[in-house]
Design a protein around this motif. Structure first.
Motif, PDB file in Angstrom:
ATOM      1  N   ALA A  14       3.647  14.891  -5.624  1.00  0.00           N
ATOM      2  CA  ALA A  14       4.976  14.568  -6.158  1.00  0.00           C
ATOM      3  C   ALA A  14       4.975  14.546  -7.682  1.00  0.00           C
ATOM      4  CB  ALA A  14       5.447  13.218  -5.609  1.00  0.00           C
ATOM      5  N   ARG A  15       3.960  15.156  -8.286  1.00  0.00           N
ATOM      6  CA  ARG A  15       3.932  15.186  -9.746  1.00  0.00           C
ATOM      7  C   ARG A  15       5.185  15.880 -10.277  1.00  0.00           C
ATOM      8  NH1 ARG A  15      -1.556  16.231 -13.171  1.00  0.00           N
ATOM      9  NH2 ARG A  15      -2.676  15.934 -11.229  1.00  0.00           N
ATOM     10  N   GLY A  16       5.858  15.250 -11.192  1.00  0.00           N
ATOM     11  CA  GLY A  16       7.074  15.845 -11.758  1.00  0.00           C
ATOM     12  C   GLY A  16       8.333  15.549 -10.970  1.00  0.00           C
ATOM     13  N   MET A  17       8.184  14.971  -9.783  1.00  0.00           N
ATOM     14  CA  MET A  17       9.387  14.655  -8.994  1.00  0.00           C
ATOM     15  C   MET A  17       9.942  13.295  -9.397  1.00  0.00           C
ATOM     16  SD  MET A  17       8.759  15.821  -5.078  1.00  0.00           S
ATOM     17  CE  MET A  17       8.076  17.442  -4.702  1.00  0.00           C
ATOM     18  N   LYS A  18      11.258  13.212  -9.468  1.00  0.00           N
ATOM     19  CA  LYS A  18      11.918  11.955  -9.821  1.00  0.00           C
ATOM     20  C   LYS A  18      12.471  11.251  -8.585  1.00  0.00           C
ATOM     21  CE  LYS A  18      11.795  12.125 -14.400  1.00  0.00           C
ATOM     22  NZ  LYS A  18      10.981  11.127 -15.107  1.00  0.00           N
ATOM     23  N   ASN A  19      12.672  12.013  -7.515  1.00  0.00           N
ATOM     24  CA  ASN A  19      13.281  11.460  -6.308  1.00  0.00           C
ATOM     25  C   ASN A  19      12.553  11.959  -5.078  1.00  0.00           C
ATOM     26  OD1 ASN A  19      16.018  10.094  -7.211  1.00  0.00           O
ATOM     27  ND2 ASN A  19      15.832  11.992  -8.397  1.00  0.00           N
ATOM     28  N   PHE A  20      11.780  11.099  -4.463  1.00  0.00           N
ATOM     29  CA  PHE A  20      11.108  11.481  -3.221  1.00  0.00           C
ATOM     30  C   PHE A  20      10.834  10.223  -2.389  1.00  0.00           C
ATOM     31  CE2 PHE A  20       6.691  10.114  -3.858  1.00  0.00           C
ATOM     32  CZ  PHE A  20       6.673   9.891  -5.229  1.00  0.00           C
ATOM     33  N   ILE A  21      10.478  10.452  -1.148  1.00  0.00           N
ATOM     34  CA  ILE A  21      10.126   9.345  -0.251  1.00  0.00           C
ATOM     35  C   ILE A  21       8.737   9.617   0.305  1.00  0.00           C
ATOM     36  CG2 ILE A  21      10.714   8.115   1.885  1.00  0.00           C
ATOM     37  CD1 ILE A  21      13.632   8.882   1.433  1.00  0.00           C
ATOM     38  N   MET A  22       7.879   8.634   0.167  1.00  0.00           N
ATOM     39  CA  MET A  22       6.524   8.724   0.701  1.00  0.00           C
ATOM     40  C   MET A  22       6.523   8.056   2.064  1.00  0.00           C
ATOM     41  SD  MET A  22       3.478   9.352  -0.774  1.00  0.00           S
ATOM     42  CE  MET A  22       1.914   9.394   0.063  1.00  0.00           C
ATOM     43  N   ILE A  23       6.020   8.750   3.068  1.00  0.00           N
ATOM     44  CA  ILE A  23       5.910   8.146   4.403  1.00  0.00           C
ATOM     45  C   ILE A  23       4.439   8.142   4.789  1.00  0.00           C
ATOM     46  CG2 ILE A  23       6.512   8.366   6.857  1.00  0.00           C
ATOM     47  CD1 ILE A  23       8.962   7.670   5.301  1.00  0.00           C
ATOM     48  N   THR A  24       3.886   6.974   5.061  1.00  0.00           N
ATOM     49  CA  THR A  24       2.496   6.890   5.466  1.00  0.00           C
ATOM     50  C   THR A  24       2.436   6.708   6.985  1.00  0.00           C
ATOM     51  OG1 THR A  24       2.382   4.489   5.159  1.00  0.00           O
ATOM     52  CG2 THR A  24       1.875   5.838   3.262  1.00  0.00           C
ATOM     53  N   ASP A  40       0.808  -1.218   0.000  1.00  0.00           N
ATOM     54  CA  ASP A  40       0.000   0.000   0.000  1.00  0.00           C
ATOM     55  C   ASP A  40       0.844   1.273   0.000  1.00  0.00           C
ATOM     56  OD1 ASP A  40       0.737  -1.162   2.380  1.00  0.00           O
ATOM     57  OD2 ASP A  40      -1.188  -0.894   3.375  1.00  0.00           O
ATOM     58  N   ALA A  41       1.985   1.261   0.697  1.00  0.00           N
ATOM     59  CA  ALA A  41       2.801   2.473   0.746  1.00  0.00           C
ATOM     60  C   ALA A  41       3.460   2.740  -0.610  1.00  0.00           C
ATOM     61  CB  ALA A  41       3.861   2.357   1.837  1.00  0.00           C
ATOM     62  N   ASN A  42       3.898   1.688  -1.291  1.00  0.00           N
ATOM     63  CA  ASN A  42       4.448   1.887  -2.634  1.00  0.00           C
ATOM     64  C   ASN A  42       3.373   2.391  -3.580  1.00  0.00           C
ATOM     65  OD1 ASN A  42       6.996   1.034  -1.905  1.00  0.00           O
ATOM     66  ND2 ASN A  42       6.675  -1.088  -2.564  1.00  0.00           N
ATOM     67  N   ALA A  43       2.180   1.841  -3.445  1.00  0.00           N
ATOM     68  CA  ALA A  43       1.066   2.301  -4.278  1.00  0.00           C
ATOM     69  C   ALA A  43       0.791   3.779  -4.012  1.00  0.00           C
ATOM     70  CB  ALA A  43      -0.183   1.456  -4.005  1.00  0.00           C
ATOM     71  N   ALA A  44       0.837   4.170  -2.752  1.00  0.00           N
ATOM     72  CA  ALA A  44       0.611   5.579  -2.407  1.00  0.00           C
ATOM     73  C   ALA A  44       1.666   6.460  -3.075  1.00  0.00           C
ATOM     74  CB  ALA A  44       0.646   5.762  -0.893  1.00  0.00           C
ATOM     75  N   ALA A  45       2.907   5.983  -3.114  1.00  0.00           N
ATOM     76  CA  ALA A  45       3.975   6.775  -3.749  1.00  0.00           C
ATOM     77  C   ALA A  45       3.705   6.952  -5.237  1.00  0.00           C
ATOM     78  CB  ALA A  45       5.333   6.100  -3.527  1.00  0.00           C
ATOM     79  N   GLY A  74       0.428   2.001  11.311  1.00  0.00           N
ATOM     80  CA  GLY A  74       1.863   1.736  11.228  1.00  0.00           C
ATOM     81  C   GLY A  74       2.551   2.887  10.524  1.00  0.00           C
ATOM     82  N   VAL A  75       3.850   2.711  10.259  1.00  0.00           N
ATOM     83  CA  VAL A  75       4.580   3.671   9.429  1.00  0.00           C
ATOM     84  C   VAL A  75       5.045   2.916   8.190  1.00  0.00           C
ATOM     85  CG1 VAL A  75       6.639   5.124   9.215  1.00  0.00           C
ATOM     86  CG2 VAL A  75       5.319   5.130  11.343  1.00  0.00           C
ATOM     87  N   GLY A  76       4.499   3.299   7.032  1.00  0.00           N
ATOM     88  CA  GLY A  76       4.904   2.662   5.785  1.00  0.00           C
ATOM     89  C   GLY A  76       5.742   3.615   4.954  1.00  0.00           C
TER      90      GLY A  76
END
Lengths: 320, 320
Positions: free
Chosen positions: A129-139, A115-120, A143-145
């Motif tokens: 994060a539209r247009g971003m090539k490098n970011f980290i999604m934290i849910t 689910d966290a990868n899907a959110a990213a 829990g913390v995903g």
């Protein structure tokens, strides 16, 4: 006819959501089925496909569907399996070939990840994060995903399970016990449950006055938020501590992949500045000079009620 | 004529090494010039090119050279600059367009990155990581450097400076002061200098007998290695502690990118099992179940005297 829509499916422990999404990220139509009333994965897939077929009929039939994206606990992008998902009543200690079961039944390509990868992917396709090539999604939920994007692609690693940042170590010695079997995991401090745990620990270990003492039953992160919002000093300090822990960990994550931004999603992310300020302060205090005050911390721009479906659906646009 | 060779250049604080390498990873010919006798980057480049041209003549001239790869402190792959490299006498607080200076003078394409990233590319091209798409290179020298490879590509991040794992936090509270300005950095515990620092601290804080007490001047990591190798109990415990710190951090790195292997390189990596055993033990104790006993820790397979040149040269094969 062009295949103009994708399907997003979010498999949750209790409920699974299904939606049909267009290229602009509009959820055209959605429904859900119970997850936890099933004990057999194949029967669950059967019911899921029945519910999905109803929606598909309303948008003109399967010819309009480009593919299906699925976000699921312990979902493996490489193999399309859900592995050892003990929180799913039909998960158990096995690898369920969920993507294949779905594509066999539906006749369209299926992509699956956690689910966290899907959110990213959702945030990169439709959101902050539209247009971003490098970011980290934290849910920040129960829990913390995390979902890590490098060069425009989600990091799956050698085995498909990369991006478990909730289970990096926030407290090395005498850290809190985590459900995963480790101690000191970031998740035990910075999830909604972790924040509530801080509240209970601090209330127990001092006599400091706080409106939180008036709460009769189990304190939730929402209780702490409301107290902090109203100015309760202890509740505010709980948010500061939670943000500090997140910021310290974020500094280590930046040293790894030097992202443009860290995107926050989930219940706790709704706390706004109460959480954001201490995160930024502690992250910058812990970053190497070259990154100080350069890494953005931003909030998800996906509507919370649609986000899980949108995230999963975004995977399907990337299907070859 | 085919362009059959590449040039590898390793810029060090004291000495810079130059070599000409073939596609099999053989260093055909090499030389070096002093780095620290220069205070002007352009004059350094002039002398470097003069030395390089001598080598190139011996392999048939510039027509045989496909490109030049350079590993340099604070080297930025995206911009080809060396930025704020305070350890270089001609580095200073500025960004030197080193790749451009070199390509202007030599007339062939030039790629530049930091030394640990170059080492990762070298290992992937000629060494222990051949065929691997996901691994992390850790260099254990006077500092702790890292090069992260995901999907077969070095991670440079948004700004070109990703992969500073030596500056993730190994000890959160009251950690050792690091040269970078932070405290508790992995580098302050797990580099050759960090290990020697452990030795001095432990000798000062106890009366435990150890052959290390016979060393008149500053203890080095080599002294500790020799003592441990001969069975000195304190020296062995110093290696156990160093390995424990590395293993704890490695578990967090695995949670990030789920690599197939972590490859160790540099002086301390020569310690073999003295370091490897405690690393493996503590990494596995700290990993999520799904990764326990699945992540390989391996040693570089590049000959140490050639490795810096080989790593840098490998970058040049990837030039378009």
């Amino acid at each position: 006819m062009d295949k103009t829509y994708v399907v997003g499916i979010d498999i949750g422990g209790q409920t699974s959501k299904i939606g049909i999404v267009d290229a602009r990220g509009t959820v055209l139509i959605q429904s859900s089925i119970r997850t936890d009333t099933h004990t057999d994965a194949k029967l669950f897939v059967k019911d899921l496909c029945a519910a999905l077929n109803k929606l598909i009929l309303e948008v003109g039939g399967i010819a309009n569907i480009r593919g299906i994206g699925i976000g699921a606990p312990n979902g493996n992008f490489y193999t399309g399996t859900i592995e050892n998902a003990v929180n799913l009543t039909w998960g158990g200690n096995t690898a369920i070939p969920f993507a294949k079961l779905m594509s066999d039944k539906m006749g369209v390509p299926v992509a699956l990840t956690n689910d966290a990868n899907a959110a990213a992917v959702g945030e990169m396709t439709y959101g902050a994060a539209r247009g971003m090539k490098n970011f980290i999604m934290i849910t920040l939920g129960t829990g913390v995903g995390s979902g890590i994007v490098i060069n425009g692609e989600v990091v799956y690693g050698h085995d498909g399970f990369a991006g478990e940042l909730g289970h990096t170590t926030a407290v090395r010695n005498n850290g809190r016990q985590c459900n995963c079997g480790r101690t000191g995991c970031l998740e035990t401090y910075a999830s909604a449950i972790g924040l509530a745990r801080t509240a209970r620990e601090w209330l127990d270990s001092s006599n400091e006055s706080s409106v939180l003492r008036n709460i009769p039953e189990n304190i939730t992160s929402k209780d702490v938020f409301e107290a902090a919002y109203q100015g309760d000093v202890l509740a505010k300090r709980i948010f500061e501590y939670t943000g500090k822990k997140l910021g310290e960990s974020f500094a280590d994550f930046v040293a790894f992949s030097a992202p443009e931004a860290i995107v926050l999603f989930g219940g706790l992310a709704r706390s706004g500045d109460l959480l954001l300020k201490p995160i930024e302060e502690s992250m910058n205090a812990n970053l190497l000079h070259l990154w100080k005050n350069k890494i953005k911390i931003i909030f998800s721009q996906l509507k919370e009620s649609d986000a899980a479906i949108l995230g999963a659906s975004a995977l399907a646009w990337e299907l070859k």
